[in-house]
Scaffold this motif. Structure first.
Motif, mmCIF file in Angstrom:
data_model
loop_
_atom_site.group_PDB
_atom_site.id
_atom_site.type_symbol
_atom_site.label_atom_id
_atom_site.label_comp_id
_atom_site.label_asym_id
_atom_site.label_seq_id
_atom_site.Cartn_x
_atom_site.Cartn_y
_atom_site.Cartn_z
ATOM 1 N N GLU A 1 -4.408 -4.730 8.636
ATOM 2 C CA GLU A 1 -3.522 -4.781 7.471
ATOM 3 C C GLU A 1 -2.278 -5.614 7.772
ATOM 4 N N ASP B 1 0.876 -1.177 0.000
ATOM 5 C CA ASP B 1 0.000 0.000 0.000
ATOM 6 C C ASP B 1 0.910 1.223 0.000
ATOM 7 N N ASN B 2 0.358 2.389 0.247
ATOM 8 C CA ASN B 2 1.144 3.615 0.199
ATOM 9 C C ASN B 2 1.791 3.959 1.537
#
Length: 292
Positions: free
Chosen positions: A165, A56-57
């Motif tokens: 996550e 992800d970022n």
């Protein structure tokens, strides 16, 4: 000897925590220096994680236990997503979000203890309370412990979302992540007498949370279950938690263990003379609670 820069950063981090707990508002944002690993026990190597897969970022880091290998002679590690470098003090004051500042030494010491005793936990059900943005100890135990069930929890929604996550990208088996405040009657009822082990690290410093924590541990544990608590002394706070635990579980069922790992103890002893090391703040004590 530590540099002036590192001493100032350490002082700033503890001032942030102190002011948050005292509900002062010295600044509008926690600085980047607060987002770090409190690595006073030197248990982990931490490196920025680079992968061909686009996770992800956010920034991801690989936490690897030093000098400990799995049965397959592979390193013991976990991928941890770090939160934003800017956390408002208002957010810290709304809930007990101090675990979002950094991974405290207690979480690291508990991680080491759990990994070195994996056989003790096999096929068991485990919950980690107040695991912060990483739930590092619970993540490692879920990844390597062959558990029947792991529930990773925190009282802050942002931390819970981050741990979800982390659980996903570490491919943790038999693992759930949940928002769980210790006085939540619904959650306590749902998970009453469910777990063989309850884990908690650095969760004893708030006066208004020690008895709820003891009560939650008592409700969540099965008969003959075990609470595994790591926390520094922090004045009288840990002792007060122990007294409260003894009032519920019985004095003979609560053990306070200073020396639980030779390497951690030796590291602690070598740092006692350092001006940057305060054993009451930096050295985690192991409290074992047995439910008889």
């Amino acid at each position: 000897m530590a540099s002036t820069k590192s001493r100032n950063a350490a002082q700033e981090r503890w001032l942030i925590l102190r002011n948050t707990l005292l509900k002062k508002k010295p600044v509008s944002e926690v600085s980047h220096s607060s987002i770090r690993v409190h690595n006073s026990l030197d248990l982990f190597t931490v490196g920025k994680y680079q992968s061909k897969e686009n996770l992800d970022n956010n920034e991801w880091f690989k936490y690897t236990l030093r000098n400990i290998e799995s049965q397959e002679n592979a390193s013991i590690s976990a991928l941890i997503r770090r939160p934003s470098s800017k956390i408002s003090l208002e957010d810290l004051q709304v809930a007990d979000n101090t675990g979002n500042i950094c991974i405290w030494a207690s979480e690291q010491a508990m991680s080491c203890y759990l990994v070195k005793n994996l056989d003790h936990f096999r096929n068991s059900s485990v919950i980690e309370l107040g695991g912060g943005y990483s739930c590092l100890a619970g993540v490692l135990l879920a990844k390597y412990g062959s558990l029947q069930q792991m529930l990773l929890t925190d009282g802050d929604e942002n931390a819970v979302n981050n741990v979800k996550e982390i659980s996903l990208h570490n491919k943790l088996p038999n693992t759930e992540v949940a928002h769980f405040k210790w006085n939540n009657v619904g959650m306590l009822s749902r998970y009453a007498y469910t777990f063989d082990y309850v884990l908690a690290s650095d969760c004893t410093f708030r006066d208004d949370q020690r008895m709820p924590l003891v009560t939650a541990i008592n409700i969540l544990l099965k008969l003959n279950g075990e609470g595994i608590i790591f926390s520094p002394k922090r004045g009288v706070t840990l002792n007060d938690f122990v007294l409260k635990a003894e009032s519920v579980f019985g004095k003979g069922n609560v053990s306070v263990i200073d020396k639980y790992d030779d390497n951690i103890w030796n590291s602690h002893m070598t740092k006692l003379g350092l001006s940057t090391y305060n054993h009451e703040l930096h050295y985690p004590i192991f409290v074992r609670i047995c439910k008889r």
